[in-house]
Design a protein around this motif. Sequence first.
Motif, mmCIF file in Angstrom:
data_model
loop_
_atom_site.group_PDB
_atom_site.id
_atom_site.type_symbol
_atom_site.label_atom_id
_atom_site.label_comp_id
_atom_site.label_asym_id
_atom_site.label_seq_id
_atom_site.Cartn_x
_atom_site.Cartn_y
_atom_site.Cartn_z
ATOM 1 N N ALA A 1 0.824 -1.209 0.000
ATOM 2 C CA ALA A 1 0.000 0.000 0.000
ATOM 3 C C ALA A 1 0.860 1.262 0.000
ATOM 4 O O ALA A 1 0.512 2.259 -0.647
ATOM 5 N N ASP A 2 1.972 1.224 0.709
ATOM 6 C CA ASP A 2 2.831 2.409 0.751
ATOM 7 C C ASP A 2 3.373 2.760 -0.627
ATOM 8 O O ASP A 2 3.509 3.948 -0.972
ATOM 9 N N GLN A 3 3.675 1.735 -1.438
ATOM 10 C CA GLN A 3 4.200 2.020 -2.767
ATOM 11 C C GLN A 3 3.115 2.526 -3.717
ATOM 12 O O GLN A 3 3.401 3.280 -4.645
ATOM 13 N N MET A 4 1.885 2.116 -3.493
ATOM 14 C CA MET A 4 0.783 2.712 -4.248
ATOM 15 C C MET A 4 0.681 4.206 -3.930
ATOM 16 O O MET A 4 0.439 5.037 -4.815
ATOM 17 N N MET A 5 0.873 4.544 -2.662
ATOM 18 C CA MET A 5 0.870 5.951 -2.270
ATOM 19 C C MET A 5 2.055 6.697 -2.874
ATOM 20 O O MET A 5 1.927 7.843 -3.328
ATOM 21 N N ALA A 6 3.227 6.045 -2.876
ATOM 22 C CA ALA A 6 4.437 6.685 -3.384
ATOM 23 C C ALA A 6 4.321 7.028 -4.863
ATOM 24 O O ALA A 6 4.917 7.997 -5.330
ATOM 25 N N GLN A 7 3.551 6.241 -5.609
ATOM 26 C CA GLN A 7 3.345 6.558 -7.019
ATOM 27 C C GLN A 7 2.674 7.920 -7.185
ATOM 28 O O GLN A 7 2.916 8.624 -8.163
ATOM 29 N N VAL A 8 1.835 8.289 -6.218
ATOM 30 C CA VAL A 8 1.123 9.563 -6.289
ATOM 31 C C VAL A 8 1.983 10.711 -5.769
ATOM 32 O O VAL A 8 2.027 11.792 -6.364
ATOM 33 N N THR A 9 2.685 10.493 -4.660
ATOM 34 C CA THR A 9 3.414 11.586 -4.012
ATOM 35 C C THR A 9 4.806 11.814 -4.576
ATOM 36 O O THR A 9 5.411 12.857 -4.326
ATOM 37 N N SER A 10 5.340 10.877 -5.334
ATOM 38 C CA SER A 10 6.747 10.933 -5.737
ATOM 39 C C SER A 10 7.079 12.131 -6.617
ATOM 40 O O SER A 10 8.223 12.561 -6.663
ATOM 41 N N GLN A 11 6.111 12.684 -7.309
ATOM 42 C CA GLN A 11 6.394 13.834 -8.167
ATOM 43 C C GLN A 11 6.781 15.066 -7.360
ATOM 44 O O GLN A 11 7.334 16.015 -7.899
ATOM 45 N N HIS A 12 6.491 15.044 -6.061
ATOM 46 C CA HIS A 12 6.750 16.209 -5.229
ATOM 47 C C HIS A 12 8.042 16.110 -4.433
ATOM 48 O O HIS A 12 8.471 17.111 -3.847
#
Length: 465
Positions: A135-146
Amino acid sequence: MSYFNSRRWKVSRRHVLRGMGASLALPLLHCMDPASLLAEEKAEADKGKAKPKRAVFIYVPNGVNTLTWQIQQAGADYELSGPMKSLEAHRQQITPISGLYHPNGIGQAHECDKIWLTAAKISQEGGAFRNSVSADQMMAQVTSQHTRFPSLELAITGGTLAWSPDGIPLPAERRPRAIFDRLFGVEKGGVEGAKRNLNRRGSVLDAILEDANSFRGQIGTEDRNKLDEYLHAVRDVEIRTQRSYDWLDIPKPEVAEATKAKLTRDIPNTDAGDLYRTIYDLMVLALRTDMTRVITCMSGSESNGLAIPEIGVAQTRHELSHHNGDPEQLRRLTETDTFLVQQFSYFLERLKSYQEEENETLLDRTMVLFGSGMAYGHSHGNANLPMILAGGSGLGLKHGNHVDFNLPSLGNYTMDDSQKHYRVCSRPIDSDAHLSNLLLTMMQKMDVPAEQFGDSNRVMSEILG
């Protein structure tokens, strides 16, 4: 099983060394297009940054002494149990949860940490284990651009909680100095030297991909599938390399010398409290400086939890969990539960101490899940998982209640009958109370466009404001 001409196809030592180099250097994997990184950042800067959303996951190995851990009242008027008393100051920022479980974790022993954030299927017959994305990596896909780092994987001891979209474990760092240097250290040889190193890595990856494509058609189906899994990992390294290159011209935040000295000390495992608090301080610093918005921390694997001599406990957590009902062992297990919650309470206090915009604290913008994939360690009971959700009120979470999925059917807990309570911790009372429901809800609060995760069957409305 596939068959092929073993004399025609042999993996050379050159291939093996290349493969070893790539696997040892496996990065914090994620799914994004690195080429668009800077353009996305510029567009974001032009329209004004949205307030950050963050998530932290902290794992406790081998369950707890559930006889002293269990909160016995649901709702707002609950009383924190003995090991959780240090969380009283955070009562309005936490939600203890009882009754959750992973259907694929029932009856398992030492795989619980691996599926805590994935809900993956574990072979009951001892076959090969294949994980899925966490689940954390699913989140990281969204936040990583920042952020400079898509996610941060840490461990006091043990392995990792984070798994890539291809089910590959993302290595966790344990040493405070190494964590600090990675986050805030200066690249060896300066920016130009770092660029040369990344260019060399890119050349090696190109050669690996070229060689692999040249012999892919010469091997059997089973080996081709294994090769494809490996190539996915290599391509993720390629993405990581490009991303690192893009960030080289963006300076890292400067950290005061006193803070650096405190966070880069060599701390022996025997000083467990100091080690825990230092790792937590590093996590807070990483979030404050927006180096990452997603962190996992393994406080110990199922077979490798720290002894805590400073509170008089010389055994590892795994040893304590196999207590066989011995009162002294149970007392020590409760002491370690209490210790771990006290360190967690310290982390929450540190998050609360930093003010952000509009009277929100760092904790208000950060969801924190603290818990285990096991409830009762002695016979590996994997239902009624110990779980505490904290923070994230600025993301739409509500707190102040004990959410209990057992009591509607159970009526009440009979803590004076240990064997009866252990059964509650071995088989789920509410079969629909999947841990994946909580993970899905947290993912959606991080803007992950998902309607289902693992074996989830609904959004967990009990924690939504």
